[in-house]
Design a protein around this motif. Structure first.
Motif, PDB file in Angstrom:
ATOM      1  N   SER A  21      -1.774  -5.220  -2.077  1.00 55.83           N
ATOM      2  CA  SER A  21      -0.639  -4.858  -1.233  1.00 55.83           C
ATOM      3  C   SER A  21       0.459  -4.159  -2.024  1.00 55.83           C
ATOM      4  N   GLU A  95      -4.747  -5.689  11.819  1.00 51.98           N
ATOM      5  CA  GLU A  95      -3.819  -4.674  11.330  1.00 51.98           C
ATOM      6  C   GLU A  95      -3.350  -4.913   9.898  1.00 51.98           C
ATOM      7  N   GLN A  96      -2.961  -6.121   9.589  1.00 50.21           N
ATOM      8  CA  GLN A  96      -2.433  -6.402   8.256  1.00 50.21           C
ATOM      9  C   GLN A  96      -3.489  -6.139   7.177  1.00 50.21           C
ATOM     10  N   ASN A  99      -4.221  -2.395   6.853  1.00 43.55           N
ATOM     11  CA  ASN A  99      -3.159  -1.709   6.122  1.00 43.55           C
ATOM     12  C   ASN A  99      -3.214  -1.974   4.623  1.00 43.55           C
ATOM     13  N   GLU A 103      -5.482   1.462   2.199  1.00 47.10           N
ATOM     14  CA  GLU A 103      -4.279   2.197   1.868  1.00 47.10           C
ATOM     15  C   GLU A 103      -4.580   3.141   0.713  1.00 47.10           C
ATOM     16  N   SER A 107      -7.637   5.306   2.610  1.00 47.22           N
ATOM     17  CA  SER A 107      -7.026   5.357   3.941  1.00 47.22           C
ATOM     18  C   SER A 107      -7.959   5.831   5.048  1.00 47.22           C
ATOM     19  N   PHE A 151      -2.195   3.430  14.792  1.00 48.30           N
ATOM     20  CA  PHE A 151      -1.554   3.189  13.502  1.00 48.30           C
ATOM     21  C   PHE A 151      -0.346   4.101  13.244  1.00 48.30           C
ATOM     22  N   LYS A 155       4.079   0.895  15.516  1.00 47.37           N
ATOM     23  CA  LYS A 155       5.328   0.238  15.104  1.00 47.37           C
ATOM     24  C   LYS A 155       6.337   0.182  16.256  1.00 47.37           C
TER      25      LYS A 155
END
Length: 182
Positions: A21, A95-96, A99, A103, A107, A151, A155
């Motif tokens: 992360s 989602e978490q 992500n 990343e 991606s 994505f 948000k």
């Protein structure tokens, strides 16, 4: 599985996700991962070849978890709104992890892996789609379109985004069916 092995794997995964992360996959070393997981490097190598192997296993788990949230993939054209809703809810549920794991240099890997596996499921039910350019292109468009729209705009109000993706996907399928009838 032995509880100690499960606990060790859980610690390794948690340490990896914590590191991932904050930095690219290419910058994570087995040494720092092992230190954070409070294991020695030899223990890490009992379970994984390297950090790329660990990442690939976790990526596959997320893809299959998202895939299993779609109860009726065969409805992609016959009930597009339902299919799209299940797809978006699968993205939301994972989602978490998506992500974190997908990343940077990774991606575009999620949607590529996901599309491949989802197409396999759909083609098992509808083998006639396999050689049909229009159906394959439409499946790809709906998956990639839904993924990138979710994505990029997720948000904001997720329900509004879900509805937008559902309506757009349904309109695309209906337009295709109308064009086919001409």
């Amino acid at each position: 599985m032995d509880m100690r092995i499960e606990r060790t794997k859980k610690n390794v995964i948690n340490a990896f996700l914590q590191l991932r992360s904050g930095k690219p996959l290419e910058k994570i070393t087995v040494k720092e991962l092992s230190a954070l997981a409070e294991i020695n490097k030899a223990t890490f190598y009992l379970h994984y070849h390297d950090v790329y192997d660990l990442s690939e296993q976790l990526e596959n788990e997320v893809v299959f978890s998202t895939l299993h949230s779609i109860e009726h993939p065969e409805l992609i054209f016959s009930d597009t709104k339902r299919f799209t809703r299940e797809l978006a809810e699968g993205f939301l549920a994972n989602e978490q992890l998506i992500n974190i794991l997908f990343e940077g240099s990774r991606s575009s890997c999620f949607v590529t892996l996901f599309e491949k596996e989802l197409k396999n499921l759909i083609i098992k039910v509808h083998p006639e789609y396999e050689e049909t350019l229009e159906k394959n292109a439409a499946i790809t468009y709906l998956i990639y379109g839904g993924y990138y729209t979710y994505f990029k705009y997720g948000k904001y109000d997720k329900e509004a985004v879900f509805n937008l993706i559902e309506n757009m996907s349904d309109a695309i399928v209906k337009l295709y069916e109308l064009e086919k009838g001409k």
